[in-house]
Enzyme design. Structure first.
Site, PDB file in Angstrom:
ATOM      1  N   THR A 173       6.365   0.174  -3.165  1.00 53.85           N
ATOM      2  CA  THR A 173       6.897  -1.034  -4.058  1.00 53.85           C
ATOM      3  C   THR A 173       6.680  -0.879  -5.384  1.00 53.85           C
ATOM      4  O   THR A 173       5.787  -0.129  -5.662  1.00 53.85           O
ATOM      5  CB  THR A 173       5.957  -2.132  -3.167  1.00 53.85           C
ATOM      6  OG1 THR A 173       6.275  -2.159  -1.869  1.00 53.85           O
ATOM      7  CG2 THR A 173       5.951  -3.529  -4.062  1.00 53.85           C
ATOM      8  N   GLY A 223       1.834  -5.260   3.895  1.00 48.76           N
ATOM      9  CA  GLY A 223       2.040  -6.561   3.465  1.00 48.76           C
ATOM     10  C   GLY A 223       1.030  -7.274   4.511  1.00 48.76           C
ATOM     11  O   GLY A 223       0.520  -8.457   3.785  1.00 48.76           O
TER      12      GLY A 223
HETATM   13  N1  ASP Z   1       3.761  -4.634   0.396  1.00 50.14           N
HETATM   14  C1  ASP Z   1       5.106  -4.164   0.960  1.00 50.14           C
HETATM   15  C2  ASP Z   1       5.424  -4.653   2.360  1.00 50.14           C
HETATM   16  O1  ASP Z   1       4.133  -4.832   3.061  1.00 50.14           O
HETATM   17  C3  ASP Z   1       5.301  -2.633   1.196  1.00 50.14           C
HETATM   18  C4  ASP Z   1       4.588  -1.708  -0.061  1.00 50.14           C
HETATM   19  O2  ASP Z   1       3.928  -2.320  -0.946  1.00 50.14           O
HETATM   20  O3  ASP Z   1       4.805  -0.566  -0.066  1.00 50.14           O
HETATM   21  O4  ASP Z   1       6.525  -5.155   2.459  1.00 50.14           O
END
Ligand code: ASP
Length: 280
Positions: free
Chosen positions: A155, A207
């Site tokens: 992300t 998340g």
């Molecule tokens: N936070 C993001 C999610 O859970 C994934 C990530 O940060 O890599 O969708």
């Protein structure tokens, strides 16, 4: 003026040293570009600018090169928050656009500021965002091999403090990879992205853990109540540890304090504040 960006976590077992280096190079370049941009733009404009550059870089799990959900579709989530007005805008599970952060930027001016799925797509098309397929050959290969079960990181996010002392935060993701279709990420919630006049935070990680820890909003609230950014992050990460949460954050406070914190030491980020610094 300060800017900090992140490219999420790098999946330990799957990322080659070359890919790690490429991500660091890219983060360094984009942090510098964002800092130059910040000289003549607001914090809000700058976080959108930086996150769109990160979305366009297929090394990261956002925009082009985002992870694929279990049914073979890419669904993107992105949000931004203006610390000055405390307005939050976001899109959740948006399909077939190139830069979801720019759709979120448009939405922040509306009364209805977070849209999901079909509604988000209709809004994007009405506002001139053309069809774009973000699936890369690499992601398709991963998906077909079902490797993404193991490789959910990457992300992107940005927090900026502009010359007028205003803070903004933006975050964009392709999600965890191979998730149940339409699963909702933290990235377009106040747990994953939050800013006010005292601080701004962008998160990455699992998340569900970030939402359980109400992480971004909690850290910013602590800074608002008098904690330093570092103390606010450290205390929130101690709490995260109680349920074995997996997360990382970048942040800037109105005092000029800039900080990064993670539960696992494989997050990549870069900051620009007179000098460039690239980490991990
Ligand atoms: N936070 C993001 C999610 O859970 C994934 C990530 O940060 O890599 O969708």
């Amino acid at each position: 003026m300060k800017v900090i960006i992140h490219g999420g976590f790098i999946g330990e077992s799957l990322t080659s040293p070359e890919t790690k280096r490429a991500k660091q190079d890219s983060l360094g370049r984009i942090a510098e570009q964002a800092y130059q941009f910040l000289k003549t733009h607001t914090a809000l404009e700058t976080v959108v600018y930086a996150v769109a550059l990160l979305e366009d870089d297929e090394l990261f799990n956002a925009g082009l090169g985002a992870h694929i959900q279990r049914d073979g579709k890419v669904r993107l989530s992105a949000s931004l928050m203006d610390g000055k007005t405390q307005k939050f805008g976001g899109v959740i599970n948006l399909e077939d656009v190139r830069n979801p952060i720019q759709v979120a930027e448009k939405l922040i001016k509306y009364d209805d500021r977070v849209l999901s799925g079909e509604g988000a797509l209709a809004f994007a098309r009405e506002n001139g965002f053309d069809y774009f397929d973000p699936i890369t050959t690499h992601r398709k290969f991963e998906y077909e091999e079902k490797l993404n079960l193991n490789n959910r990181k990457g992300t992107v996010g940005c927090v900026a403090l502009d010359g007028d002392g205003n803070i903004a935060a933006a975050t964009s993701t392709g999600g965890k990879g191979f998730e149940i279709p339409c699963r909702v990420s933290d990235s377009a919630t106040v747990a994953g992205n939050f800013a006010n006049e005292f601080a701004g935070i962008s998160c990455t990680g699992v998340g569900e853990d970030i939402v359980s820890g109400a992480l971004a909003a909690k850290i910013v609230t602590r800074v608002t109540d008098g904690f330093s950014l570092q103390a606010a992050c450290d205390k929130s990460f101690v709490e995260l540890k109680l349920f074995d949460g997996f997360a990382g954050v970048i942040g800037i406070a109105s005092t000029g304090e800039i900080y990064h914190c993670d539960s696992h030491p494989t997050m990549v980020w870069a900051s620009f504040d007179v000098n460039l610094q690239v980490f991990n």
